[in-house]
Write an enzyme that holds these catalytic residues in place. Structure first.
Site, short mmCIF file in Angstrom:
data_model
loop_
_atom_site.label_atom_id
_atom_site.label_comp_id
_atom_site.label_asym_id
_atom_site.label_seq_id
_atom_site.Cartn_x
_atom_site.Cartn_y
_atom_site.Cartn_z
N CYS B 84 0.67 -0.83 0.05
CA CYS B 84 0.42 -0.05 0.15
C CYS B 84 0.88 0.97 -0.07
O CYS B 84 0.34 2.13 -0.16
CB CYS B 84 -0.67 0.27 0.90
SG CYS B 84 -2.57 -1.09 0.93
N HIS B 329 -9.43 3.30 -2.53
CA HIS B 329 -8.16 2.94 -2.48
C HIS B 329 -6.91 2.13 -3.80
O HIS B 329 -6.87 1.02 -3.89
CB HIS B 329 -7.71 1.95 -1.81
CG HIS B 329 -6.63 1.49 -0.83
ND1 HIS B 329 -5.73 1.87 -1.84
CD2 HIS B 329 -6.61 0.33 -0.10
CE1 HIS B 329 -4.75 1.59 -0.67
NE2 HIS B 329 -5.18 0.78 -0.16
#
Ligand SMILES: [Zn+2]
Lengths: 137, 385
Positions: B84, B329
């Protein structure tokens, strides 16, 4: 899919054998390692240790969304499994089975039960799942 | 070494972009970036590129993908993957090259097609078997921290839900956000359980997106804008709960290592941060990140959100863009989009989500790796130079 990776840690899976770093005491399970996640020793010297067949839930979740062929709800915990004798516990992911969801809590003692976890296509993979001991609600 | 400055940002609307290919996303972000640069920029001025993607769509992405999408051939373009923290680490690498004087003008571009693959994230996380972290899905990995935080500190599900309420409210005011709706604590708690203790509205949506920013050396930054934003500090770190620290069961030590390095390099501390874009893949992630970044003490994340401090008009506004919970995201784009938002905030160009006259901004990611046993964090700090 079958694969050697399921069979490499066979002894650890079936006998709860772990490895203790002789520099810092950190315990590796199931990997037989030559470096240490605790003290970064490289090479690290490890001694085989025996884990107990009981551990303590440090935290857990109950998964409700998983691929269709996996039964839900599926509880999973991070479990500290102490050594037989002195030393640090091994901190591992444990599947929880044969327990009521409302029995699960942080700090709850669980016992390791030897089960066939799945079949890799050729051979069964046998290892431990964790469950709340019967009659100790 | 010279400083590196952000001199432009190109964001696209995040969402379910079924009509756009991976190439289209990269191209759109790049064109928006070129248009955004105050004094203009010629493609030929760009010396090198850093490309963030985890290649979730499995298109075999390398640096050449960016060359194909932008026409920037014959230049060094490096793909970065770091869970991430992919986009923010691509940025960090580009900045280091600019600081070293090797590159005057660097393109940083992040993109992800999350919705082309029908198998999706759950299937992907549960590769083959439920065993030793395989099958520990992302909501489970982060949900473990929620269970532990509630147990150790008495944090409540309502406090955790408040993060989602705040970010969805911000998202309705941020034009590029994917999910534009407001919700209440009750809505969050009444939404389906994904992975106890997290409900559906505690989780960010699955979103396509891309974003690009431009970095310049301090001696050339003013050729592109009179209001460049300085990259003041950075940190990158990894950790695992397997090391035995109980803190790693409720929080993310990796975020603490990365942020303390970023604070040290920049000379700022948590009290100096006027606006932050942090990793809220789940509501609980933002709550514990308040603690990991030092915005409040250990165990005080619940009170911090309850006090209103991270709201747009609060003491330390967090995720004015709506965060990942509202904006979405798209992993490779996420960190770059957070940096783009900090760039706008520090230039007072953030429109309806502008916070009051910020001087210092912080960007943060925390990610999961290695069969849900590892964590990686990247933190970048910015100021007005
Ligand atoms: Zn050691």
């Amino acid at each position: 899919m079958s694969g050697p990776r399921y069979h490499r840690p066979k002894r650890q899976d079936q006998r709860l054998v772990a490895f203790e770093c002789q520099s810092c005491g950190w315990v590796s399970y199931p990997e037989r390692k030559r470096t240490c996640k605790g003290c970064s020793a490289a090479p690290a010297e490890y001694e085989e240790v025996q884990l107990q067949e009981r551990g303590e839930i440090k935290t857990f979740v109950v998964q409700h969304y998983l691929p269709d062929d996996i039964e839900t709800p599926q509880p999973v915990a991070i479990v500290d499994v102490p050594q037989v004798g002195d030393g640090e516990p091994a901190r591992i992911y444990g599947l929880l089975a044969e327990s009521e969801l409302d029995e699960l809590e942080v700090g709850r003692e669980v016992e390791a039960r030897f089960r066939e976890l799945f079949d890799d296509g050729d051979r069964p993979i046998n290892s431990f799942k964790f469950a709340v001991p019967r009659g100790e609600k | 070494m010279r400083d590196a400055y952000v001199v432009g940002a190109g964001m696209i609307d995040f969402g379910e972009l079924y009509d756009q290919s991976f190439d289209d996303l990269l191209e759109a972000a790049y064109l928006n970036l070129l248009e955004d640069v105050d004094k203009g920029v010629e493609p030929s001025d760009i010396d090198a590129g850093w490309y963030g993607t985890i290649d979730f769509a499995n298109e075999g992405s390398s640096g050449a993908s960016v060359a194909h999408a932008t026409g920037l051939f014959e230049k060094p373009i490096t793909r970065v993957e770091n869970a991430c923290a992919t986009g923010s680490d691509a940025f960090r690498n580009a900045s280091l090259a600019v600081r070293a004087g090797e590159v005057d003008l660097a393109l940083v571009i992040g993109a992800e097609k999350m919705l082309d693959d029908t198998a999706g994230l759950i299937q992907g996380a549960a590769v083959e078997r439920l065993w030793r972290g395989r099958g520990v899905t992302m909501p489970a990995f982060f949900g473990m921290r929620a269970t532990r935080h509630m147990e150790v500190y008495g944090t409540t599900k309502a406090q955790i839900a408040e993060v989602s309420v705040k970010n969805h409210e911000n998202g309705t005011k941020y034009p590029h956000a994917h999910q534009q709706f407001e919700c209440t604590v009750e809505d969050v708690q009444d939404s389906p359980t994904v992975s106890y203790p997290l409900n559906l509205y505690d989780c960010c949506p699955v979103t396509d997106g891309a974003c690009a920013v431009l970095l310049a050396g301090e001696d050339v930054a003013h050729e592109y804008t009179d209001e460049p934003v300085r990259h003041a500090g950075w940190g990158l770190s990894s950790d695992t709960f397997q090391r035995g620290d109980d803190l790693a069961l409720s929080n993310f030590p990796a975020s603490r290592h990365a942020s303390s390095r970023a604070y040290e390099r920049s000379g700022y501390g948590p009290d100096d941060v006027d606006v932050a874009e942090v990793h809220d893949c789940f509501s609980i992630t933002e709550l514990i990140t308040y603690e990991d970044l030092g915005f409040c003490g250990d165990g005080e994340g619940g009170e911090f959100i309850e006090s209103g401090a991270p709201r747009l008009d609060g003491h330390t506004p967090v995720n004015p863009s709506g965060g990942l919970l509202s904006k979405g995201h798209p992993i490779g784009a996420t960190g770059v989009a957070q940096i783009a938002e900090i760039y706008e905030q520090l230039r007072d160009e953030a429109g309806d989500v502008q916070v009051d006259d910020p001087e210092v901004g912080l960007q943060h990611n925390i990610g999961i790796g290695r069969n849900a046993t590892g964590a990686v964090s990247c933190v970048n700090v910015f100021d007005r130079g």
